[in-house]
Design an enzyme around this catalytic site. Structure first.
Site, PDB file in Angstrom:
ATOM      1  CE  LYS A 197     -12.179  -1.018  11.739  1.00 57.13           C
ATOM      2  NZ  LYS A 197     -11.108  -2.026  11.851  1.00 57.13           N
ATOM      3  CG  ASP A 234     -11.966  -0.420   7.298  1.00 58.08           C
ATOM      4  OD1 ASP A 234     -12.240  -1.435   6.626  1.00 58.08           O
ATOM      5  OD2 ASP A 234     -11.041  -0.368   8.119  1.00 58.08           O
TER       6      ASP A 234
HETATM    7  O1  C5P Z   1      -9.075   0.977   1.383  1.00 55.89           O
HETATM    8  P1  C5P Z   1      -7.992   1.571   2.213  1.00 55.89           P
HETATM    9  O2  C5P Z   1      -7.442   2.850   1.614  1.00 55.89           O
HETATM   10  O3  C5P Z   1      -8.373   1.745   3.631  1.00 55.89           O
HETATM   11  O4  C5P Z   1      -6.809   0.512   2.221  1.00 55.89           O
HETATM   12  C1  C5P Z   1      -5.493   0.847   2.582  1.00 55.89           C
HETATM   13  C2  C5P Z   1      -4.556  -0.245   2.114  1.00 55.89           C
HETATM   14  O5  C5P Z   1      -4.769  -1.424   2.889  1.00 55.89           O
HETATM   15  C3  C5P Z   1      -4.749  -0.682   0.672  1.00 55.89           C
HETATM   16  O6  C5P Z   1      -4.006   0.106  -0.201  1.00 55.89           O
HETATM   17  C4  C5P Z   1      -4.244  -2.117   0.703  1.00 55.89           C
HETATM   18  O7  C5P Z   1      -2.842  -2.139   0.681  1.00 55.89           O
HETATM   19  C5  C5P Z   1      -4.659  -2.602   2.079  1.00 55.89           C
HETATM   20  N1  C5P Z   1      -5.949  -3.326   2.100  1.00 55.89           N
HETATM   21  C6  C5P Z   1      -6.009  -4.606   1.571  1.00 55.89           C
HETATM   22  N2  C5P Z   1      -7.203  -5.284   1.606  1.00 55.89           N
HETATM   23  C7  C5P Z   1      -8.294  -4.731   2.164  1.00 55.89           C
HETATM   24  C8  C5P Z   1      -8.239  -3.431   2.711  1.00 55.89           C
HETATM   25  C9  C5P Z   1      -7.041  -2.765   2.661  1.00 55.89           C
HETATM   26  O8  C5P Z   1      -5.030  -5.146   1.070  1.00 55.89           O
HETATM   27  N3  C5P Z   1      -9.414  -5.436   2.201  1.00 55.89           N
END
Ligand code: C5P
Length: 283
Positions: free
Chosen positions: A9, A133
């Site tokens: 994406k 995501d």
């Molecule tokens: O949700 P995911 O595991 O992909 O996110 C990885 C890290 O990215 C989270 O632990 C956070 O530190 C950061 N993040 C964030 N805000 C978001 C998505 C991700 O701060 N909207």
């Protein structure tokens, strides 16, 4: 056995509204799938295992595809295990959602192999538990996403557009990019009123941007230099996708022919409602 495509994406715009009390950042972002894809093959087995063409990718339970198989078993109560062959083409630490797409594809495949016990909407809801995501990939490939990315509003697909994906060999860590952003707390007002306007503005007159770019440039100043170089080569749009480190580029430029930069031609790529992402004769 089931063989499925797992697309990457890009974020056509990505706005960060503020930091939430749970540590995540509230986003307003338009996501689009592209035809840069991994190929995943699934076979039922006595236990889960992953074989990956890229030896730098861990194949233990930290891999999102194994988080997805565990999630599916937990939610459905079914004792279904998979041997997964991962043919990786999407670079990692690139902001292209490769791992997230792989997890969504695994949930879709597992549901098919189990005789479709779950609705697509359920798979989408469950998937937010293992990554922000992942729910996007259950849209048809064009969606306006809010929350930490997991609130997905599908919108009609755009006419197909070609671009270059340009990625320096060095990647970026998503948590580090968000941390460097050093964004203030989320204002409730921003959450409620601003967001729909972002999409409306884009649909009226496309303006591509990513508010994570500056923190990525702070972590790796060479990324800023690469963006300038790409703009100077003739691209009219050069924007980082997700938390980087790759850029998508529209226009007549040329990616640099250097050993420290890889590039891929790509086009927007959507799926039809009842099927997973697949290439048709015209693609
Ligand atoms: O949700 P995911 O595991 O992909 O996110 C990885 C890290 O990215 C989270 O632990 C956070 O530190 C950061 N993040 C964030 N805000 C978001 C998505 C991700 O701060 N909207």
């Amino acid at each position: 056995m089931l063989k499925l495509i797992s697309p990457a994406k890009i974020n056509l715009f990505l706005k960060v509204l503020g930091k939430r009390s749970d540590g995540y950042h509230e986003l307003s972002s338009l996501f689009q799938t592209i035809d840069l894809v991994d190929i995943l093959t699934f076979e039922t087995a006595h236990e889960d295992s992953v074989i990956c063409t890229d030896s730098s990718i861990p194949t233990d339970e930290t891999n999102l595809v194994l988080k997805a198989t565990q999630l599916f078993r937990r939610k459905t109560g079914l004792k279904l295990f998979l041997k997964i062959y991962l043919e990786k083409k999407i670079p990692v630490q690139a902001g292209l959602g490769g791992g997230s797409g792989n997890a969504a594809t695994t949930l879709w495949a597992m549901n098919q192999l189990a005789g479709k016990p779950a609705q697509t909407q359920q798979l989408q809801n469950w998937s937010s538990e293992i990554g922000s995501d992942i729910p996007f990939f259950f849209s048809q490939g064009t969606a306006y996403c809010r929350g930490r990315g997991e609130i997905v509003n599908s919108i009609p697909s755009f006419p197909s557009r070609s671009c270059w994906i340009v990625k320096p060999l060095t990647g970026l860590s998503t948590p580090e990019v968000y941390k460097t952003l050093n964004k203030g707390p989320l204002l409730e007002q921003a959450e409620n009123s601003q967001t729909q306007t972002d999409l409306d503005l884009f649909l009226k007159k496309p303006y591509y941007y990513n508010e994570l770019e500056n923190s990525a440039f702070e972590i790796n100043p060479q990324l800023k230099a690469l963006k300038l170089e790409l703009q100077e080569s003739g691209f009219d749009t050069v924007v980082m996708t997700g938390s980087g480190s790759s850029f998508y580029c529209f226009g007549d430029g040329m990616p640099p022919a250097r050993s420290d930069v890889i590039h891929y031609p790509a086009v927007f790529f959507n799926r039809t409602p009842s099927r997973w992402y697949e290439f048709t004769e015209t693609v």
